[in-house]
Motif scaffolding. Structure first.
Motif, PDB file in Angstrom:
ATOM      1  N   ILE A 202     -19.134 -29.228 -38.354  1.00  0.00           N
ATOM      2  CA  ILE A 202     -20.073 -29.927 -37.478  1.00  0.00           C
ATOM      3  C   ILE A 202     -19.683 -29.768 -36.014  1.00  0.00           C
ATOM      4  O   ILE A 202     -18.529 -29.999 -35.640  1.00  0.00           O
ATOM      5  CB  ILE A 202     -20.140 -31.427 -37.812  1.00  0.00           C
ATOM      6  CG1 ILE A 202     -20.547 -31.639 -39.273  1.00  0.00           C
ATOM      7  CG2 ILE A 202     -21.117 -32.147 -36.886  1.00  0.00           C
ATOM      8  CD1 ILE A 202     -20.492 -33.089 -39.721  1.00  0.00           C
ATOM      9  N   PHE A 203     -20.669 -29.385 -35.201  1.00  0.00           N
ATOM     10  CA  PHE A 203     -20.551 -29.484 -33.740  1.00  0.00           C
ATOM     11  C   PHE A 203     -21.495 -30.582 -33.281  1.00  0.00           C
ATOM     12  O   PHE A 203     -22.654 -30.624 -33.703  1.00  0.00           O
ATOM     13  CB  PHE A 203     -20.933 -28.178 -33.037  1.00  0.00           C
ATOM     14  CG  PHE A 203     -20.971 -28.328 -31.534  1.00  0.00           C
ATOM     15  CD1 PHE A 203     -19.859 -28.030 -30.773  1.00  0.00           C
ATOM     16  CD2 PHE A 203     -22.102 -28.821 -30.892  1.00  0.00           C
ATOM     17  CE1 PHE A 203     -19.883 -28.206 -29.392  1.00  0.00           C
ATOM     18  CE2 PHE A 203     -22.128 -29.014 -29.515  1.00  0.00           C
ATOM     19  CZ  PHE A 203     -21.018 -28.704 -28.759  1.00  0.00           C
ATOM     20  N   ALA A 204     -21.010 -31.449 -32.384  1.00  0.00           N
ATOM     21  CA  ALA A 204     -21.866 -32.519 -31.867  1.00  0.00           C
ATOM     22  C   ALA A 204     -21.601 -32.732 -30.380  1.00  0.00           C
ATOM     23  O   ALA A 204     -20.462 -32.624 -29.919  1.00  0.00           O
ATOM     24  CB  ALA A 204     -21.617 -33.823 -32.631  1.00  0.00           C
ATOM     25  N   GLY A 205     -22.669 -33.038 -29.647  1.00  0.00           N
ATOM     26  CA  GLY A 205     -22.505 -33.413 -28.250  1.00  0.00           C
ATOM     27  C   GLY A 205     -23.320 -32.566 -27.294  1.00  0.00           C
ATOM     28  O   GLY A 205     -23.907 -31.547 -27.660  1.00  0.00           O
ATOM     29  N   ALA A 206     -23.326 -33.022 -26.040  1.00  0.00           N
ATOM     30  CA  ALA A 206     -24.040 -32.343 -24.964  1.00  0.00           C
ATOM     31  C   ALA A 206     -23.256 -32.586 -23.670  1.00  0.00           C
ATOM     32  O   ALA A 206     -22.046 -32.811 -23.708  1.00  0.00           O
ATOM     33  CB  ALA A 206     -25.475 -32.867 -24.874  1.00  0.00           C
ATOM     34  N   GLY A 218     -16.134 -37.565 -37.200  1.00  0.00           N
ATOM     35  CA  GLY A 218     -16.036 -36.525 -38.224  1.00  0.00           C
ATOM     36  C   GLY A 218     -16.432 -35.134 -37.785  1.00  0.00           C
ATOM     37  O   GLY A 218     -16.483 -34.219 -38.606  1.00  0.00           O
ATOM     38  N   ALA A 219     -16.695 -34.926 -36.486  1.00  0.00           N
ATOM     39  CA  ALA A 219     -17.057 -33.597 -36.008  1.00  0.00           C
ATOM     40  C   ALA A 219     -15.838 -32.685 -35.979  1.00  0.00           C
ATOM     41  O   ALA A 219     -14.718 -33.129 -35.705  1.00  0.00           O
ATOM     42  CB  ALA A 219     -17.679 -33.685 -34.608  1.00  0.00           C
ATOM     43  N   ASN A 220     -16.052 -31.399 -36.243  1.00  0.00           N
ATOM     44  CA  ASN A 220     -14.993 -30.395 -36.075  1.00  0.00           C
ATOM     45  C   ASN A 220     -14.855 -29.990 -34.618  1.00  0.00           C
ATOM     46  O   ASN A 220     -13.747 -29.746 -34.135  1.00  0.00           O
ATOM     47  CB  ASN A 220     -15.307 -29.139 -36.896  1.00  0.00           C
ATOM     48  CG  ASN A 220     -15.414 -29.396 -38.376  1.00  0.00           C
ATOM     49  OD1 ASN A 220     -16.366 -30.026 -38.835  1.00  0.00           O
ATOM     50  ND2 ASN A 220     -14.446 -28.912 -39.137  1.00  0.00           N
ATOM     51  N   PHE A 221     -16.004 -29.878 -33.945  1.00  0.00           N
ATOM     52  CA  PHE A 221     -16.046 -29.489 -32.544  1.00  0.00           C
ATOM     53  C   PHE A 221     -16.994 -30.432 -31.818  1.00  0.00           C
ATOM     54  O   PHE A 221     -17.973 -30.907 -32.402  1.00  0.00           O
ATOM     55  CB  PHE A 221     -16.548 -28.048 -32.381  1.00  0.00           C
ATOM     56  CG  PHE A 221     -15.720 -27.027 -33.114  1.00  0.00           C
ATOM     57  CD1 PHE A 221     -14.587 -26.484 -32.531  1.00  0.00           C
ATOM     58  CD2 PHE A 221     -16.073 -26.615 -34.384  1.00  0.00           C
ATOM     59  CE1 PHE A 221     -13.817 -25.558 -33.212  1.00  0.00           C
ATOM     60  CE2 PHE A 221     -15.315 -25.678 -35.074  1.00  0.00           C
ATOM     61  CZ  PHE A 221     -14.178 -25.145 -34.484  1.00  0.00           C
ATOM     62  N   ALA A 222     -16.707 -30.676 -30.535  1.00  0.00           N
ATOM     63  CA  ALA A 222     -17.544 -31.615 -29.792  1.00  0.00           C
ATOM     64  C   ALA A 222     -17.381 -31.378 -28.295  1.00  0.00           C
ATOM     65  O   ALA A 222     -16.491 -30.653 -27.833  1.00  0.00           O
ATOM     66  CB  ALA A 222     -17.179 -33.063 -30.141  1.00  0.00           C
ATOM     67  N   SER A 223     -18.233 -32.028 -27.541  1.00  0.00           N
ATOM     68  CA  SER A 223     -18.121 -32.067 -26.088  1.00  0.00           C
ATOM     69  C   SER A 223     -18.041 -33.545 -25.681  1.00  0.00           C
ATOM     70  O   SER A 223     -18.412 -34.422 -26.467  1.00  0.00           O
ATOM     71  CB  SER A 223     -19.354 -31.413 -25.450  1.00  0.00           C
ATOM     72  OG  SER A 223     -20.540 -32.120 -25.859  1.00  0.00           O
ATOM     73  N   SER A 224     -17.537 -33.906 -24.537  1.00  0.00           N
ATOM     74  CA  SER A 224     -16.980 -33.058 -23.515  1.00  0.00           C
ATOM     75  C   SER A 224     -15.641 -33.673 -23.110  1.00  0.00           C
ATOM     76  O   SER A 224     -15.635 -34.756 -22.528  1.00  0.00           O
ATOM     77  CB  SER A 224     -17.949 -33.005 -22.339  1.00  0.00           C
ATOM     78  OG  SER A 224     -17.432 -32.472 -21.179  1.00  0.00           O
ATOM     79  N   PRO A 225     -14.505 -33.015 -23.435  1.00  0.00           N
ATOM     80  CA  PRO A 225     -13.189 -33.616 -23.192  1.00  0.00           C
ATOM     81  C   PRO A 225     -12.984 -34.136 -21.778  1.00  0.00           C
ATOM     82  O   PRO A 225     -12.399 -35.199 -21.580  1.00  0.00           O
ATOM     83  CB  PRO A 225     -12.226 -32.469 -23.508  1.00  0.00           C
ATOM     84  CG  PRO A 225     -12.962 -31.627 -24.482  1.00  0.00           C
ATOM     85  CD  PRO A 225     -14.408 -31.694 -24.068  1.00  0.00           C
ATOM     86  N   GLY A 266     -15.011 -28.500 -21.198  1.00  0.00           N
ATOM     87  CA  GLY A 266     -16.285 -28.996 -21.693  1.00  0.00           C
ATOM     88  C   GLY A 266     -16.382 -29.080 -23.194  1.00  0.00           C
ATOM     89  O   GLY A 266     -17.248 -29.780 -23.723  1.00  0.00           O
ATOM     90  N   LEU A 267     -15.487 -28.369 -23.909  1.00  0.00           N
ATOM     91  CA  LEU A 267     -15.570 -28.290 -25.365  1.00  0.00           C
ATOM     92  C   LEU A 267     -14.183 -28.374 -25.977  1.00  0.00           C
ATOM     93  O   LEU A 267     -13.195 -27.948 -25.372  1.00  0.00           O
ATOM     94  CB  LEU A 267     -16.227 -26.972 -25.774  1.00  0.00           C
ATOM     95  CG  LEU A 267     -17.615 -26.719 -25.186  1.00  0.00           C
ATOM     96  CD1 LEU A 267     -17.881 -25.232 -25.120  1.00  0.00           C
ATOM     97  CD2 LEU A 267     -18.679 -27.411 -26.007  1.00  0.00           C
ATOM     98  N   GLY A 268     -14.118 -28.916 -27.174  1.00  0.00           N
ATOM     99  CA  GLY A 268     -12.847 -29.004 -27.873  1.00  0.00           C
ATOM    100  C   GLY A 268     -13.084 -29.145 -29.360  1.00  0.00           C
ATOM    101  O   GLY A 268     -14.223 -29.203 -29.825  1.00  0.00           O
ATOM    102  N   GLY A 269     -11.995 -29.215 -30.129  1.00  0.00           N
ATOM    103  CA  GLY A 269     -12.166 -29.347 -31.559  1.00  0.00           C
ATOM    104  C   GLY A 269     -10.848 -29.420 -32.292  1.00  0.00           C
ATOM    105  O   GLY A 269      -9.781 -29.557 -31.689  1.00  0.00           O
ATOM    106  N   ILE A 270     -10.928 -29.318 -33.600  1.00  0.00           N
ATOM    107  CA  ILE A 270      -9.767 -29.383 -34.472  1.00  0.00           C
ATOM    108  C   ILE A 270      -9.656 -28.090 -35.265  1.00  0.00           C
ATOM    109  O   ILE A 270     -10.600 -27.298 -35.326  1.00  0.00           O
ATOM    110  CB  ILE A 270      -9.858 -30.591 -35.434  1.00  0.00           C
ATOM    111  CG1 ILE A 270     -11.087 -30.445 -36.351  1.00  0.00           C
ATOM    112  CG2 ILE A 270      -9.901 -31.904 -34.672  1.00  0.00           C
ATOM    113  CD1 ILE A 270     -11.135 -31.447 -37.482  1.00  0.00           C
TER     114      ILE A 270
END
Length: 285
Positions: A202-206, A218-225, A266-270
């Motif tokens: 899952i990617f989530a965010g804007a 529970g997202a694997n990737f998201a914005s915005s650190p 702007g983006l990060g994840g696990i």
């Protein structure tokens, strides 16, 4: 100055650093959506100027150059991954590859119909199977469950527009963001559908979304650190990297973020595995 929906404008108070599209007009202000960035904002009528065709053309030219650079970086990495995969599946023998690929299917839910079209075009250009849906951010939690059942994707992208609202509270409070709560609720619902983070990626965010809330949901990737704006196409590059990476391989966070336009601010994840599976042999008619 008469302003109409769809006009491309800039904000003098921010030195006209970003271009916006007018999405709603009210008596004293307008609602704006970023033309390239996934940002939504309100602006007083006296703080917008209509962008000339010349300035707009120059901006579009620079944007295309940036987008093309990211595309070429991605294609270079994809080519290397493909060559490595062919080497492994043929045990290093130099012969014509006789295998096929099942690439990860993406369900892309977007709050902006124009961005959805641009993203779908890029998915197709990258050879990634996608099912795209436009929904207002507030409607996403109501619809995502039935969409997951219907599409049965390997990857879900939940994006649109967002913004940190200074008057609502601190940056650490997820309630201070325009749409983060809807994105987070979508992630939680999707995790009930598939709880394992490598079963459904899952990617989530804007723009400016509360990164920590989305990852915890529970997202694997998201914005915005760093609560910065992200480019409209950034979610595509992350989803495409997952789609084109073998499930036998982990995804290098540094590599996947390097190919985005916004980068790690702007983006990060696990740590996450790919979802693509190879098979053999190919049957020819």
């Amino acid at each position: 100055m008469k302003v109409n929906k769809g006009d491309i404008v800039a904000r003098p108070s921010y030195k006209c650093d970003l271009l916006f599209r007018v999405v709603e007009i009210y008596p004293d202000y307008v609602e704006l959506a970023g033309e390239d960035m996934r940002l939504i904002a309100d602006a007083p009528l006296d703080d917008i100027v209509i962008v000339s065709e010349k300035d707009r053309s120059e901006h579009e030219k620079k944007s295309k150059e940036i987008e093309e650079h990211s595309y070429l970086l991605f294609r270079q990495d994809a080519k290397l991954m493909k060559q490595r995969g062919e080497y492994e599946i043929t045990s290093g023998y130099k012969r014509e590859p006789n295998h096929f690929e099942l690439r990860g299917r993406v369900l892309h839910i977007d709050g902006d119909p124009l961005y959805l079209r641009k993203c779908t075009e890029l998915y197709n250009r990258l050879g990634v199977p996608v099912y795209g849906v436009h929904l207002h951010e507030k409607e996403m939690p109501e619809q995502i469950g039935s969409l997951l059942e219907m599409v049965q994707p390997d990857i879900v992208v939940v994006t649109g527009h967002d913004a940190y609202l200074k008057g609502k509270g601190s940056e650490e409070d997820s309630r201070s963001y325009r749409h983060t709560k809807y994105f987070a609720e979508c992630v939680r619902i999707a995790r009930k559908y598939a709880w394992h983070r490598d079963e459904l990626v899952i990617f989530a965010g804007a723009c400016q979304s509360h990164f920590e809330t989305l990852i915890k949901a529970g997202a694997n990737f998201a914005s915005s650190p760093e609560r910065i704006n992200i480019h409209a196409l950034d979610p595509v590059y992350i989803a495409a990297r997952v789609s084109l990476t073998s499930f036998m391989d982990g995804i290098s966070l540094s590599d996947v973020l390097r190919n985005t336009i916004s980068g790690e601010q702007g983006l990060g994840g696990i740590e996450t595995k790919g979802v693509m599976r190879r098979g053999m042999p190919i049957k020819y008619d």
